[in-house]
Enzyme design. Structure first.
Site, PDB file in Angstrom:
ATOM      1  N   PHE C 113      27.060 -17.328 -26.133  1.00  0.00           N
ATOM      2  CA  PHE C 113      25.897 -17.169 -26.159  1.00  0.00           C
ATOM      3  C   PHE C 113      25.024 -17.719 -25.089  1.00  0.00           C
ATOM      4  CE2 PHE C 113      22.733 -15.616 -29.735  1.00  0.00           C
ATOM      5  CZ  PHE C 113      23.376 -14.502 -29.772  1.00  0.00           C
ATOM      6  N   GLN C 233       8.598 -18.007 -27.410  1.00  0.00           N
ATOM      7  CA  GLN C 233       9.663 -17.490 -26.600  1.00  0.00           C
ATOM      8  C   GLN C 233       9.578 -15.889 -26.266  1.00  0.00           C
ATOM      9  OE1 GLN C 233      14.108 -17.389 -28.421  1.00  0.00           O
ATOM     10  NE2 GLN C 233      14.248 -18.810 -26.786  1.00  0.00           N
ATOM     11  N   HIS C 235      11.616 -12.667 -25.715  1.00  0.00           N
ATOM     12  CA  HIS C 235      13.002 -12.429 -25.574  1.00  0.00           C
ATOM     13  C   HIS C 235      13.101 -11.297 -24.312  1.00  0.00           C
ATOM     14  CE1 HIS C 235      17.015 -10.944 -26.604  1.00  0.00           C
ATOM     15  NE2 HIS C 235      17.118 -12.086 -27.443  1.00  0.00           N
ATOM     16  N   LEU C 245      14.343  -5.587 -31.321  1.00  0.00           N
ATOM     17  CA  LEU C 245      15.093  -6.529 -30.551  1.00  0.00           C
ATOM     18  C   LEU C 245      16.672  -5.974 -30.289  1.00  0.00           C
ATOM     19  CD1 LEU C 245      15.402  -9.530 -29.536  1.00  0.00           C
ATOM     20  CD2 LEU C 245      16.916  -9.779 -31.473  1.00  0.00           C
ATOM     21  N   GLU C 248      20.894 -10.686 -27.887  1.00  0.00           N
ATOM     22  CA  GLU C 248      21.666 -11.403 -26.959  1.00  0.00           C
ATOM     23  C   GLU C 248      23.108 -11.173 -26.944  1.00  0.00           C
ATOM     24  OE1 GLU C 248      19.807 -15.054 -26.069  1.00  0.00           O
ATOM     25  OE2 GLU C 248      21.649 -15.904 -25.436  1.00  0.00           O
ATOM     26  N   ARG C 281      16.982 -17.645 -22.256  1.00  0.00           N
ATOM     27  CA  ARG C 281      16.344 -16.493 -22.213  1.00  0.00           C
ATOM     28  C   ARG C 281      14.945 -16.582 -21.743  1.00  0.00           C
ATOM     29  NH1 ARG C 281      16.518 -15.999 -28.830  1.00  0.00           N
ATOM     30  NH2 ARG C 281      18.709 -15.107 -28.840  1.00  0.00           N
ATOM     31  N   HIS C 346       9.016 -13.298 -29.183  1.00  0.00           N
ATOM     32  CA  HIS C 346      10.227 -13.319 -30.006  1.00  0.00           C
ATOM     33  C   HIS C 346      10.192 -14.612 -30.965  1.00  0.00           C
ATOM     34  CE1 HIS C 346      14.338 -12.528 -31.593  1.00  0.00           C
ATOM     35  NE2 HIS C 346      14.788 -13.626 -30.906  1.00  0.00           N
ATOM     36  N   ARG C 381      14.050 -22.243 -27.237  1.00  0.00           N
ATOM     37  CA  ARG C 381      15.078 -22.225 -28.070  1.00  0.00           C
ATOM     38  C   ARG C 381      16.571 -21.446 -27.574  1.00  0.00           C
ATOM     39  NH1 ARG C 381      17.077 -18.420 -32.279  1.00  0.00           N
ATOM     40  NH2 ARG C 381      15.543 -16.917 -31.515  1.00  0.00           N
TER      41      ARG C 381
HETATM   42  C1  LIG Z   1      14.697  -9.640 -34.389  1.00  0.00           C
HETATM   43  C2  LIG Z   1      15.093 -11.008 -34.373  1.00  0.00           C
HETATM   44  C3  LIG Z   1      16.251 -11.297 -34.066  1.00  0.00           C
HETATM   45  C4  LIG Z   1      16.655 -12.955 -34.195  1.00  0.00           C
HETATM   46  N1  LIG Z   1      18.053 -13.383 -33.959  1.00  0.00           N
HETATM   47  C5  LIG Z   1      18.339 -14.403 -34.237  1.00  0.00           C
HETATM   48  C6  LIG Z   1      19.862 -14.853 -33.782  1.00  0.00           C
HETATM   49  O1  LIG Z   1      20.546 -14.024 -33.533  1.00  0.00           O
HETATM   50  N2  LIG Z   1      19.996 -15.911 -34.085  1.00  0.00           N
HETATM   51  C7  LIG Z   1      19.379 -17.254 -34.560  1.00  0.00           C
HETATM   52  O2  LIG Z   1      19.613 -18.147 -34.725  1.00  0.00           O
HETATM   53  N3  LIG Z   1      17.979 -16.656 -34.800  1.00  0.00           N
HETATM   54  C8  LIG Z   1      17.361 -15.420 -34.558  1.00  0.00           C
HETATM   55  N4  LIG Z   1      16.238 -15.133 -34.822  1.00  0.00           N
HETATM   56  C9  LIG Z   1      15.274 -16.125 -35.199  1.00  0.00           C
HETATM   57  C10 LIG Z   1      15.488 -16.261 -36.592  1.00  0.00           C
HETATM   58  O3  LIG Z   1      15.711 -15.202 -37.284  1.00  0.00           O
HETATM   59  C11 LIG Z   1      14.187 -16.671 -37.107  1.00  0.00           C
HETATM   60  O4  LIG Z   1      13.480 -17.675 -36.831  1.00  0.00           O
HETATM   61  C12 LIG Z   1      14.273 -16.897 -38.768  1.00  0.00           C
HETATM   62  O5  LIG Z   1      15.031 -16.023 -39.420  1.00  0.00           O
HETATM   63  C13 LIG Z   1      13.209 -17.133 -39.581  1.00  0.00           C
HETATM   64  O6  LIG Z   1      13.577 -17.627 -40.692  1.00  0.00           O
HETATM   65  P1  LIG Z   1      12.223 -18.153 -41.842  1.00  0.00           P
HETATM   66  O7  LIG Z   1      13.025 -18.438 -43.157  1.00  0.00           O
HETATM   67  O8  LIG Z   1      11.725 -19.183 -41.104  1.00  0.00           O
HETATM   68  O9  LIG Z   1      11.198 -17.038 -41.891  1.00  0.00           O
HETATM   69  P2  LIG Z   1      11.421 -15.424 -42.757  1.00  0.00           P
HETATM   70  O10 LIG Z   1      12.582 -15.042 -42.671  1.00  0.00           O
HETATM   71  O11 LIG Z   1      10.433 -14.668 -41.706  1.00  0.00           O
HETATM   72  O12 LIG Z   1      10.857 -15.431 -43.803  1.00  0.00           O
HETATM   73  C14 LIG Z   1       9.434 -16.072 -44.155  1.00  0.00           C
HETATM   74  C15 LIG Z   1       9.212 -15.725 -45.683  1.00  0.00           C
HETATM   75  O13 LIG Z   1       8.057 -15.994 -45.920  1.00  0.00           O
HETATM   76  C16 LIG Z   1       7.356 -15.316 -46.949  1.00  0.00           C
HETATM   77  N5  LIG Z   1       5.829 -15.626 -46.815  1.00  0.00           N
HETATM   78  C17 LIG Z   1       5.262 -15.724 -45.508  1.00  0.00           C
HETATM   79  N6  LIG Z   1       3.829 -15.668 -45.750  1.00  0.00           N
HETATM   80  C18 LIG Z   1       3.728 -15.946 -46.771  1.00  0.00           C
HETATM   81  C19 LIG Z   1       2.622 -16.190 -47.876  1.00  0.00           C
HETATM   82  N7  LIG Z   1       1.443 -16.315 -47.320  1.00  0.00           N
HETATM   83  N8  LIG Z   1       2.747 -16.335 -49.007  1.00  0.00           N
HETATM   84  C20 LIG Z   1       4.181 -16.241 -49.660  1.00  0.00           C
HETATM   85  N9  LIG Z   1       5.121 -16.097 -49.058  1.00  0.00           N
HETATM   86  C21 LIG Z   1       4.846 -15.902 -47.593  1.00  0.00           C
HETATM   87  C22 LIG Z   1       7.878 -13.977 -46.676  1.00  0.00           C
HETATM   88  O14 LIG Z   1       7.740 -13.185 -47.665  1.00  0.00           O
HETATM   89  C23 LIG Z   1       9.401 -14.278 -46.321  1.00  0.00           C
HETATM   90  O15 LIG Z   1       9.874 -14.314 -47.638  1.00  0.00           O
HETATM   91  C24 LIG Z   1      15.844 -13.640 -34.630  1.00  0.00           C
HETATM   92  C25 LIG Z   1      14.595 -13.219 -34.893  1.00  0.00           C
HETATM   93  C26 LIG Z   1      14.155 -11.948 -34.894  1.00  0.00           C
HETATM   94  C27 LIG Z   1      12.637 -11.532 -34.925  1.00  0.00           C
END
Ligand SMILES: Cc1cc2nc3c(=O)[nH]c(=O)nc-3n(C[C@H](O)[C@H](O)[C@H](O)COP(=O)(O)OP(=O)(O)OC[C@H]3O[C@@H](n4cnc5c(N)ncnc54)[C@H](O)[C@@H]3O)c2cc1C
Ligand code: HEM
Ligand code: SF4
Ligand code: F3S
Ligand code: FES
Lengths: 294, 131, 608, 121
Positions: C113, C233, C235, C245, C248, C281, C346, C381
């Protein structure tokens, strides 16, 4: 994801000087209603100016148990400008942001992974974000998923679907895992390949909504839950004991035997999971498993 | 899923037009199955005349066969049976996991084949001495 | 009022992991989430999860790569903890049944990666996040952890002390989207904010519509400082029309970027002579935009990402999902033609300041996942480092909130960690215009838990009633204005004048927001209301990003400034911090910790 | 969770039997049709002809099996169809017993008829 919005001229508030008969709340609500009517009128003129050529007509199901005039289900028409690559979800967002902010539907990822926006579009269960408007005949009829209770507009109650999913014990539960915290379980490529499609389910509920059997029999596990069971029953990492327990769950009365191979689940699944095939394989698996004890 | 709230026309209006091959197959199979059970009972009832003696039996059967309606009904029965058999075979294949990708094609094939067989047997069924 | 030991706000990867950890510690946990857990945006992650699993690899190599990738803005204690815990967390996932891609011998596969010195990215096809999310949700179901699904958290309940470091968090307030009920949630152990990203501050983003930075904004207003918010970031490979997306993983497997002259741009123009397409990136995103700006872009907008030479078999085996995405959202068949790609927002490296145990300076308030900034990713990142972050720091926050005995954190939090006061000259006054019904709680400073929660509930109720009853404009207009100015001015290439314009526009939008009202009168599933509240959060978050960007006068990692074309290590190895004091953001700096467990990281030039 | 689905029987034995009888029926039904509509025209059926065929023990056995399998297949099919429509509890039990009784009566009557045909009765 933004839809460009022209500024609407804001009106200055003229409150306070009304007779005191109405409570301020009621008064405000009253004004709000008027304001909404104006907006409605404005919307109509705006829509009328759109050129016929590059627009799409949406017929959207509306219902709200609380709001007068929406308690009786109806269809609203929205005329939305069309551009290449536009999806049904984009059109709904446009209609909501521009015309009627009370238009309600679930959506989040807009890339077919969150499973929030399974809708009944032109008579078929589809994900709004994955459906190109150009593939549909107009006017595009958008309704909430059939056979599920409507909460409001396009939002249905998913509770029953979740219950069915939970009923198959949808979690990995190996007979034994390696002692060492850093040692993985081995899984052959073939075995991963076998369960691969079944792991793709995004819980959108389209399959369940399309199945006539599930519509008639509330207790039927339904294609998504059975597929979930398949995902674990076929995973060689779990072990034989667990597999037996899993088969016991799916071979109940309202389990696999209910499936009448209608195939509509397989047809509508946005993740192309061969649901009927998985269900059928589990039927055979159960039969084989039972014959062993004769 | 229960529908405590009735969506009225929206729920059931013209829904059948949106059915796909697999659903039609299911409905037709049901329908033909029921007709066949119905016929099985009737059939045994008719054959029961044999308990009343040879003449009664022969008379009843030949009497029925003499009626044109019965001949037509028999063609109908043939259609129903042939479809049920062909689609039944299709379903058995599906149960074995064979040809699931072409399930819709095999349904259409059952329909076409049923039609063909029925048309082909009309002369035999309608022919023969009427009285 | 509902009561639990630990309340986890958000049920993405970070929230789920935190909940499981707290549950393992014996705490009574509840997940409160505005989307059903499986709808969280973690499910969209494609590429993979980094962890040093194999013989030839080791945690310190992973830590080194992460530090280098962060452009020396990551804190060593966070990075070391992360790299050490990651392998166990990934194997934990495997034990929970995650369907990883496998090698011939049945072991978990790993692939190269961007920015990694060893192929240490584990993956499950090109849908790694989907599997991670579902695997963990399944474990939550198994443990019977309570989920308040479709409850929107509007605020946290924090005591009224003047000094944020003296404040305590006792719970939160949530709005039941289905019924319109507003309820207080009391958390005896702690509230963990895991609300994910803030991509909706921009209009071309890979983030979901629900990624509105709620957690950041809530914590910020409660007094927990925001850290390094300017570090966004972009992407390099998103589909031009929707922002979807393209992982990568495509470049990891050998995909190549071409410009309009069909030149392999990364080498042809020397953007990254060693790693080419697999450079970090930020490097690739800038390269693409430079090409487009130089007139070598296709349709003056994007470049091509070609994977045809990998062969159908390999593509289907490892990148099948990409084929579907390109087909469904761009109408391109990746087996037949190159895919159009351009940079898009991203990931937010910055977020709520917290320590290695997830705790913010407010006692009982935690942050985890993309919402948080332990400062692991610094200025940039690395791909595949966010998912293990969710696991490592999600778990740590969960354990800590549930009362597990853990090593005291090395990272200092709160304004007292200030090393120097910041100076930034915004063209307009930033921060709140009105402080939203503050007067309701005016009857004496509340410190006792129940009254703190009750006051907060009351305040939120008033705010929501107001929005519902008031008459005004649609929030969508305000949101669109913010997104537009952010994308125009606070994008990959940043310039002082543009940043100032953005601040002015955001101020303008704030004023507009005063007139915003919800036109849907219904209590049932009122998304109009939810989106209106979210837009307020976006305003605060967008402003914080822009203020940070204006303050940081250098070029580091993802943050590029026209006026300052180099990394200025003598002055800028420090975090930009914003503390919300009485509605006004205050800027200060906090030193970066470069002393790690094994070694002190030496800032080196970052070349790929 | 799973207990929520009370069940009378597991294992899908009836499901299997429905398929097995179907396979058998394909053969006999085709045979039956060809014999009584094409080889011998239906209109020409007489008791004597029937008796002649029925006197062969293998034909008799086949027809009797035909009767039993068809009855099982048909009655079980109807039962499944009804259960799939969501009948439950007493209703379901009632249907079940009515169908079982009807099926048994049919077999009994059919057997009497068959015996009459080959001259035993
Ligand atoms: C398209 C894409 C591809 C990616 N690919 C990779 C990868 O290959 N490898 C990698 O390491 N990272 C990757 N990332 C980054 C990584 O996926 C994210 O940073 C990570 O998933 C975020 O997870 P999280 O648990 O913080 O938030 P999320 O999964 O976004 O969850 C947020 C949660 O909070 C809840 N929530 C939000 N606001 C409120 C509120 N006010 N009240 C109650 N609940 C709320 C939502 O319901 C949800 O359940 C990628 C990101 C994207 C967008
Ligand atoms: C000749 C070959 C036959 C074949 C291959 C056949 C096949 C099948 C199969 C596979 C089913 C199960 C469908 C399902 O559960 O999804 C079925 C159902 C049924 N069959 Fe047959 N069958 C045959 C003959 C008959 C006969 C002679 C009768 C009448 C007595 C009959 C009556 C029924 C009925 C009533 C059903 C249930 C239909 C429903 O689901 O409502 N079948 N058949
Ligand atoms: S199986 Fe397919 S249609 Fe059914 S819920 Fe899963 S993804 Fe949706
Ligand atoms: S639609 Fe229903 S009947 Fe079976 S094949 Fe699918 S579950
Ligand atoms: S918006 Fe997520 S599946 Fe359509």
């Amino acid at each position: 994801m933004s839809t460009q919005i022209e500024k609407q001229e804001t009106e200055t508030e003229e409150q306070e000087s009304e007779p005191a008969v109405e409570s301020p709340g009621e008064k405000r609500r009253e004004q709000k209603r008027q304001r909404q009517a104006e907006r409605e009128a404005q919307r109509e003129t705006e829509e009328a100016t759109l050129d016929d050529e590059e627009t799409v007509m949406l017929k959207v199901f509306r219902y709200d148990p609380e709001v007068e005039g929406k308690q009786e289900p109806r269809f609203d028409d929205f005329r939305v400008p069309f551009h290449k690559g536009m999806t049904v979800l984009d059109a709904l967002i446009y209609a909501r942001d521009r015309y009627d902010s009370s238009l309600t539907f679930r959506h989040s990822c807009r890339q077919a992974v969150c499973g929030s926006d399974a809708l009944f579009i032109n008579g078929r269960q589809r994900l709004g974000c994955k459906t190109q408007l150009s593939d549909l005949d107009g006017p595009v009829r958008i309704e909430p998923l059939p056979h599920q209770e409507v909460v409001k507009d396009l939002v249905v109650d998913m509770e029953h679907f979740y219950e069915q999913m939970h009923a198959v014990e949808p979690y990995f539960d190996a007979d034994e895992v390696p002692e060492d915290d850093l040692a993985e379980q081995r899984q052959s490529r073939e075995n991963r390949e076998k369960v691969k499609m079944s792991t793709r389910c995004i819980w959108c509920g389209a399959c369940m909504s399309s199945c006539n059997i599930a519509a008639g029999d509330n207790e039927y596990l339904g294609p998504a839950a059975i597929n979930k069971a398949y995902r674990f029953a076929m995973d060689e990492r779990e072990g034989e004991n667990r597999k037996q327990e899993r088969l016991r769950i799916i071979e109940q009365e309202h389990g696999v035997w209910r499936c009448q191979t209608q195939f509509s689940c397989t047809e509508v699944c946005p993740k192309d999971i061969p649901l009927t095939e998985h269900i059928q394989e589990l039927k055979r698996e159960s039969v084989k498993n039972n014959l062993k004890f004769w | 899923m229960s529908q405590s709230y009735n969506r009225g026309t929206v729920e059931d209006f013209g829904r059948w037009r949106e059915f796909s091959a697999g659903m039609w197959a299911w409905i037709f199979h049901k329908f033909t199955g029921w007709v066949l059970v119905g016929y099985l009972f009737t059939h045994i009832a008719v054959l029961s005349t044999s308990l009343g003696g040879a003449e009664l039996y022969t008379g009843t059967l030949q009497g029925l066969e003499a009626l044109l309606v019965v001949r037509f009904l028999e063609v109908g029965l043939l259609a129903v049976a042939v479809f049920h058999i062909l689609n039944g075979i299709r379903l058995l294949m599906v149960d074995l996991g064979v040809g699931l990708e072409s399930q819709d094609v095999s349904f259409y094939a059952s329909l076409v084949l049923t039609g063909a067989i029925v048309v082909a047997s009309i002369p035999t069924f309608l022919g023969g001495p009427l009285a | 009022m509902y009561e639990h030991d630990v309340i986890v706000v958000g049920a993405g990867g970070a929230g789920l992991r935190a909940a499981i950890a707290a549950h393992e510690e014996g705490a009574d946990v509840a997940l409160v989430t505005k989307l059903h857990p499986v709808r969280s945006h973690t499910g969209a992650a494609e590429g993979g999860i980094n962890a040093a699993l194999q013989e030839g690899d080791s945690w310190d190599l992973h830590a080194y790569d992460t530090m280098k990738g962060s452009d020396y803005l990551g804190d060593a204690p966070a990075i070391d903890t992360f790299a050490k815990d990651a392998p166990e967390e990934v194997i934990q996932l495997e034990h929970w049944g995650m369907p990883f891609s496998r090698e011939e011998d049945g072991r978990v596969s790993q692939r190269p990666f961007g920015g990694l010195s060893y192929p240490r990215t584990t993956y499950a096809g090109a849908e790694t996040g989907h599997h991670l999310l579902h695997t963990m949700y399944e474990q939550v179901v198994k443990r019977g952890i309570e989920v308040y699904d479709e409850w929107y958290v509007t605020n946290v309940a924090v005591t009224d002390h003047d000094d944020p470091e003296k404040r305590e968090c006792h719970g939160c307030v949530a709005y039941d989207i289905k019924s319109g009920k507003i309820e207080g949630f009391r958390a005896n152990g702690g509230v963990i904010l895991a609300t994910g990203g803030l991509g909706q501050a921009f209009d071309h983003t890979t983030n979901a519509v629900a990624n509105t930075g709620d957690g950041c904004a809530i914590a910020y207003r409660a007094g927990a400082p925001m850290e390094d918010m300017e570090m966004i970031q972009f992407h390099p490979t998103t589909l031009p029309s929707t922002g979807v997306l393209i992982s990568e993983g495509v470049r990891g497997e050998g995909g190549i970027l071409y410009n309009d002259n069909e030149e392999r741009l990364m080498y042809e123009y020397g953007y990254a002579n060693n790693d080419g397409e697999l450079a970090s990136r930020d490097v690739v995103a800038r390269a693409e935009l430079t090409e487009v700006n130089a007139g070598r872009g296709i349709d003056d907008e994007y470049v091509h990402l070609d994977m045809r030479h990998l062969g159908e078999e390999r593509i289907i085996d490892r990148l099948e999902n990409i084929l579907h995405l390109a087909e469904d959202f761009e109408g391109v068949d990746g087996l037949d033609e190159p895919m159009p790609v351009k940079p898009g927002q991203h990931y937010a490296m910055g977020g709520v300041e917290c320590d290695e145990n997830g705790e913010t300076c407010i006692e009982g308030l935690y942050a985890a996942g993309e919402t948080a900034c332990v400062s692991l990713h610094g200025a940039n990142r690395l791909g595949g480092n966010a998912l293990p972050e969710l696991l490592v720091f999600g778990a740590r926050a969960g354990y800590h909130a549930a009362g597990k005995d853990m090593k005291a954190a090395e990272i200092q939090t709160g304004p007292s960690a200030e090393s120097e006061a910041g100076d930034v000259e915004p063209p307009v006054e930033p921060g709140a215009i009105d402080r939203g019904g503050e007067d309701v709680a005016a009857d004496g400073a509340a410190v006792e838990p129940t009254s703190v929660i009750e006051n907060t509930v009351e305040r939120e109720r008033t705010r929501i009633e107001m929005l519902l009853e008031k008459d005004g404009i649609n929030h969508a207009e305000v949101r669109a204005d913010v997104q537009e100015t952010m994308t125009d001015n606070v994008n990959v290439f940043r310039q002082e004048e543009g940043l100032k314009t953005a601040l002015r526009d955001i101020r303008e939008a704030r004023k507009e927001y005063e007139n915003v009202a919800v036109s849907d009168p219904s209590r049932t599933y009122n998304t109009d209301l939810i989106h209106t509240i979210e837009t307020r959060n976006l305003l605060d978050v967008a402003e914080a990003i822009t203020l940070g960007a204006l303050a940081r006068e250098e070029f580091r990692g993802a943050h590029w400034r026209a006026e300052f074309q180099e990394r200025r290590d003598d002055e800028w190895i420090k975090h930009t911090m914003l503390a919300w004091e009485d509605g006004t953001p205050r800027l200060y700096y906090k030193p970066v910790i470069l002393e790690g467990d094994e070694e002190t990281y030496e800032p080196k030039e970052r070349s790929y | 969770m799973a207990e929520h689905y009370s069940s009378f029987e597991r294992g899908g034995r009836r499901w299997l039997w429905q398929r097995l009888t179907a396979v058998f029926l394909i053969g006999v039904l085709a045979f039956h049709f060809l014999l009584l509509h094409f080889a011998n025209h239906a209109a020409n059926i007489t008791f004597a002809g029937t008796q002649a065929r029925m006197s062969q023990i293998s034909y008799f056995a086949t027809m009797w099996l035909f009767l039993v399998t068809a009855t099982f297949h048909g009655v079980n099919g109807v039962y499944n169809a009804l259960v799939n429509q969501g009948i439950d509890g007493t209703q379901k039990n009632a249907v079940k017993w009515v169908l079982i009784v009807a099926g048994l009566l049919l077999i009994a009557q059919g057997t009497r008829v068959a015996l009459a045909m080959n001259g035993f009765l």
